[in-house]
Design a protein around this motif. Structure first.
Motif, PDB file in Angstrom:
ATOM      1  N   VAL A   1      16.441  -2.038  50.977  1.00 48.03           N
ATOM      2  CA  VAL A   1      16.976  -0.920  49.829  1.00 48.03           C
ATOM      3  C   VAL A   1      18.595  -0.830  49.932  1.00 48.03           C
ATOM      4  O   VAL A   1      19.051  -0.434  48.907  1.00 48.03           O
ATOM      5  N   LYS A   2      19.094  -0.958  50.947  1.00 41.92           N
ATOM      6  CA  LYS A   2      20.616  -1.058  50.607  1.00 41.92           C
ATOM      7  C   LYS A   2      21.118  -2.184  50.126  1.00 41.92           C
ATOM      8  O   LYS A   2      22.255  -2.081  49.694  1.00 41.92           O
ATOM      9  N   GLY A   3      20.617  -3.494  50.160  1.00 41.73           N
ATOM     10  CA  GLY A   3      21.182  -4.476  49.514  1.00 41.73           C
ATOM     11  C   GLY A   3      22.011  -5.207  50.251  1.00 41.73           C
ATOM     12  O   GLY A   3      22.448  -4.715  51.433  1.00 41.73           O
ATOM     13  N   GLY A   4      22.483  -6.427  49.639  1.00 44.00           N
ATOM     14  CA  GLY A   4      23.459  -7.084  50.481  1.00 44.00           C
ATOM     15  C   GLY A   4      25.046  -6.995  50.099  1.00 44.00           C
ATOM     16  O   GLY A   4      25.247  -5.500  49.708  1.00 44.00           O
ATOM     17  N   THR A   5      25.908  -7.567  50.240  1.00 39.07           N
ATOM     18  CA  THR A   5      27.276  -7.266  49.950  1.00 39.07           C
ATOM     19  C   THR A   5      27.392  -7.110  48.475  1.00 39.07           C
ATOM     20  O   THR A   5      27.089  -7.934  47.782  1.00 39.07           O
ATOM     21  N   PRO A   6      28.161  -5.954  48.131  1.00 40.00           N
ATOM     22  CA  PRO A   6      28.394  -5.724  46.749  1.00 40.00           C
ATOM     23  C   PRO A   6      29.112  -6.751  46.142  1.00 40.00           C
ATOM     24  O   PRO A   6      29.973  -7.250  46.651  1.00 40.00           O
ATOM     25  N   ALA A   7      29.153  -6.800  44.971  1.00 40.67           N
ATOM     26  CA  ALA A   7      29.871  -8.016  44.043  1.00 40.67           C
ATOM     27  C   ALA A   7      31.286  -7.348  43.876  1.00 40.67           C
ATOM     28  O   ALA A   7      31.475  -6.041  43.818  1.00 40.67           O
ATOM     29  N   PRO A   8      32.055  -8.219  44.028  1.00 39.47           N
ATOM     30  CA  PRO A   8      33.516  -7.738  43.876  1.00 39.47           C
ATOM     31  C   PRO A   8      33.857  -7.245  42.490  1.00 39.47           C
ATOM     32  O   PRO A   8      33.372  -7.548  41.473  1.00 39.47           O
ATOM     33  N   ASP A   9      34.547  -5.833  42.479  1.00 36.09           N
ATOM     34  CA  ASP A   9      34.474  -5.106  41.347  1.00 36.09           C
ATOM     35  C   ASP A   9      35.851  -4.159  41.774  1.00 36.09           C
ATOM     36  O   ASP A   9      35.916  -3.485  42.578  1.00 36.09           O
ATOM     37  N   ALA A  10      36.873  -4.192  40.632  1.00 40.95           N
ATOM     38  CA  ALA A  10      38.022  -3.603  40.923  1.00 40.95           C
ATOM     39  C   ALA A  10      37.913  -2.029  40.847  1.00 40.95           C
ATOM     40  O   ALA A  10      38.392  -1.232  41.378  1.00 40.95           O
ATOM     41  N   ASP A  11      36.790  -1.735  40.143  1.00 40.77           N
ATOM     42  CA  ASP A  11      36.516   0.038  40.019  1.00 40.77           C
ATOM     43  C   ASP A  11      35.142   0.090  39.712  1.00 40.77           C
ATOM     44  O   ASP A  11      34.627   0.347  38.730  1.00 40.77           O
ATOM     45  N   PRO A  12      34.338   0.172  41.046  1.00 43.66           N
ATOM     46  CA  PRO A  12      32.891   0.214  40.989  1.00 43.66           C
ATOM     47  C   PRO A  12      32.316   1.580  40.430  1.00 43.66           C
ATOM     48  O   PRO A  12      31.386   1.809  39.971  1.00 43.66           O
ATOM     49  N   ALA A  13      33.209   2.714  40.931  1.00 43.92           N
ATOM     50  CA  ALA A  13      32.882   4.045  40.057  1.00 43.92           C
ATOM     51  C   ALA A  13      32.955   4.015  38.775  1.00 43.92           C
ATOM     52  O   ALA A  13      32.065   4.733  38.252  1.00 43.92           O
ATOM     53  N   ARG A  14      33.928   3.321  38.180  1.00 45.07           N
ATOM     54  CA  ARG A  14      33.873   3.416  36.718  1.00 45.07           C
ATOM     55  C   ARG A  14      32.675   2.607  36.204  1.00 45.07           C
ATOM     56  O   ARG A  14      32.188   3.222  34.968  1.00 45.07           O
ATOM     57  N   ARG A  15      32.515   1.562  36.753  1.00 48.43           N
ATOM     58  CA  ARG A  15      31.319   0.836  36.289  1.00 48.43           C
ATOM     59  C   ARG A  15      30.010   1.775  36.407  1.00 48.43           C
ATOM     60  O   ARG A  15      29.175   1.651  35.288  1.00 48.43           O
ATOM     61  N   ARG A  16      29.932   2.254  37.482  1.00 48.87           N
ATOM     62  CA  ARG A  16      28.668   3.309  37.482  1.00 48.87           C
ATOM     63  C   ARG A  16      28.732   4.260  36.376  1.00 48.87           C
ATOM     64  O   ARG A  16      27.715   4.569  36.001  1.00 48.87           O
ATOM     65  N   ARG A  17      29.941   5.044  36.272  1.00 49.94           N
ATOM     66  CA  ARG A  17      29.981   5.946  35.178  1.00 49.94           C
ATOM     67  C   ARG A  17      29.599   5.633  33.843  1.00 49.94           C
ATOM     68  O   ARG A  17      28.932   5.962  33.023  1.00 49.94           O
ATOM     69  N   VAL A  18      30.096   4.192  33.549  1.00 46.96           N
ATOM     70  CA  VAL A  18      29.834   3.592  32.084  1.00 46.96           C
ATOM     71  C   VAL A  18      28.188   3.164  32.104  1.00 46.96           C
ATOM     72  O   VAL A  18      27.598   3.677  31.063  1.00 46.96           O
ATOM     73  N   VAL A  19      27.620   2.691  33.067  1.00 40.24           N
ATOM     74  CA  VAL A  19      26.174   2.394  33.162  1.00 40.24           C
ATOM     75  C   VAL A  19      25.262   3.851  32.826  1.00 40.24           C
ATOM     76  O   VAL A  19      24.482   3.790  32.109  1.00 40.24           O
ATOM     77  N   ASP A  20      25.611   4.749  33.644  1.00 39.46           N
ATOM     78  CA  ASP A  20      25.261   5.846  33.675  1.00 39.46           C
ATOM     79  C   ASP A  20      25.036   6.427  32.096  1.00 39.46           C
ATOM     80  O   ASP A  20      24.132   7.036  31.391  1.00 39.46           O
ATOM     81  N   ALA A  21      26.511   6.551  31.637  1.00 37.58           N
ATOM     82  CA  ALA A  21      26.451   6.980  30.288  1.00 37.58           C
ATOM     83  C   ALA A  21      25.713   6.143  29.353  1.00 37.58           C
ATOM     84  O   ALA A  21      25.302   6.677  28.093  1.00 37.58           O
ATOM     85  N   PHE A  22      25.625   4.827  29.369  1.00 37.09           N
ATOM     86  CA  PHE A  22      24.872   3.908  28.467  1.00 37.09           C
ATOM     87  C   PHE A  22      23.299   4.563  28.316  1.00 37.09           C
ATOM     88  O   PHE A  22      22.528   4.628  27.367  1.00 37.09           O
ATOM     89  N   LEU A  23      22.829   4.746  29.762  1.00 32.55           N
ATOM     90  CA  LEU A  23      21.461   5.008  29.857  1.00 32.55           C
ATOM     91  C   LEU A  23      21.442   6.455  29.270  1.00 32.55           C
ATOM     92  O   LEU A  23      20.402   6.806  28.407  1.00 32.55           O
ATOM     93  N   ALA A  24      22.168   7.368  29.647  1.00 33.73           N
ATOM     94  CA  ALA A  24      21.960   8.882  28.918  1.00 33.73           C
ATOM     95  C   ALA A  24      22.213   8.613  27.544  1.00 33.73           C
ATOM     96  O   ALA A  24      21.266   9.518  26.747  1.00 33.73           O
ATOM     97  N   ALA A  25      22.985   7.964  26.885  1.00 29.71           N
ATOM     98  CA  ALA A  25      23.015   8.008  25.366  1.00 29.71           C
ATOM     99  C   ALA A  25      21.860   7.230  24.836  1.00 29.71           C
ATOM    100  O   ALA A  25      21.200   7.691  24.060  1.00 29.71           O
ATOM    101  N   THR A  26      21.301   6.087  25.542  1.00 29.78           N
ATOM    102  CA  THR A  26      20.079   5.673  25.174  1.00 29.78           C
ATOM    103  C   THR A  26      18.954   6.443  24.962  1.00 29.78           C
ATOM    104  O   THR A  26      18.192   6.521  24.035  1.00 29.78           O
TER     105      THR A  26
END
Length: 295
Positions: free
Chosen positions: A162-187
């Motif tokens: 459930v928790k998954g493996g090591t997260p992929a390198p990401d300079a700003d994971p919180a920003r990516r999450r916000r973008v993904v959430d916004a994409f889903l909400a707009a769709t």
């Protein structure tokens, strides 16, 4: 009050809890309701005079029924979902309520349902009953014919999935999450302008041949064209949720809790989506690591 009448009333009082257990075990409202019906038949034939915690006892009855259903499903080696014909949503069956199914998946977490579907029946039972409903391992162990220690190990193994493996390198994971959430909400909301605003003008969407399906993979270029394509998939969006896809925030579509496709995103330095990959090919999906995103 006579015992049969009391049992009927107590079962109805416990129904929301029992349905929640069955849904997390099976990932489908229709199957959950079938499990409750079978559980009631079993309970009504049993002697409950010595049962002190009736809700707890009914929970184990439902757990056993769901375990049998999961084992039967596994033995059938169910084929992946096929693309549904026009006018019919993926994951919809006769008698299904797609809106209720989508709301239930959202309340549980679609990514969690996807991960649960990858577990063995025994792992799923141990994790769901213990971690989500606080059933002691001493009560879980007899259901799967294991020791309490073995049941604990199964739940621990499921927890790691459930928790998954090591997260992929990401300079700003919180920003990516916000973008993904916004994409889903707009769709989901059909907000074309908001969707275009999230996309880089030169965004490229690549979808494998199983997504539509089509003879060849699909490539769509440009914010307006990609947004139009997303608007055309609004019906699918209700069965789609945020997930950790190969260690990074993405989207997973999973009607009835079974993975159908995933979307991965590349986000440019300016915060706009520069690329989207849509994967529906079963062989590729099998290699994708899905886990639950932290809140």
């Amino acid at each position: 009050m006579d015992e049969p009448r009391n049992l009927t009333e107590r079962f109805e009082e416990a129904r929301p809890h029992l349905r929640a257990v069955a849904y997390r075990m099976l990932g489908s409202l229709s199957e959950a309701d079938d499990a409750l019906q079978e559980s009631w038949l079993r309970a009504s034939r049993a002697d409950t005079t010595g049962v002190e915690n009736l809700t707890g006892w009914l929970t184990t009855v439902v757990g056993r029924v769901c375990l049998n259903m999961l084992r039967a499903r596994q033995s059938r080696r169910e084929d992946p979902f096929e693309i549904q014909p026009p006018g019919r949503s993926a994951g919809q069956e006769e008698g299904d309520d797609p809106e209720q199914e989508a709301l239930m998946a959202d309340s549980v977490g679609l990514a969690l349902l996807v991960v649960l579907d990858t577990l063995t029946p025994a792992e799923r039972l141990a994790f769901v009953l213990h971690d989500m409903f606080a059933v002691p391992f001493d009560e879980i162990a007899p259901m799967i014919e294991r020791t309490p220690a073995a049941a604990r190990q199964l739940a621990s193994r499921a927890r790691r999935r459930v928790k998954g493996g090591t997260p992929a390198p990401d300079a700003d994971p919180a920003r990516r999450r916000r973008v993904v959430d916004a994409f889903l909400a707009a769709t989901r909301g059909g907000n074309f302008e908001a969707l275009v605003a999230l996309l880089h003008p030169d965004v490229v969407l690549r979808a494998d041949a199983m997504v539509v399906p089509s003879p060849e993979p699909i490539v769509v270029r440009g914010a307006v064209a990609v947004a139009r394509g997303a608007m055309a998939a609004m019906g699918r969006a209700r069965f789609t949720g945020a997930a950790l896809v190969d260690g990074a925030a993405g989207l997973a579509m999973a009607p009835r809790g079974r993975l159908f496709l995933v979307l991965t995103f590349a986000v440019a330095d300016d915060g706009l989506i520069s690329a989207i990959e849509v994967i529906a090919d079963p062989e590729q999906l099998h290699r994708v690591d899905i886990a639950v995103l932290d809140a």
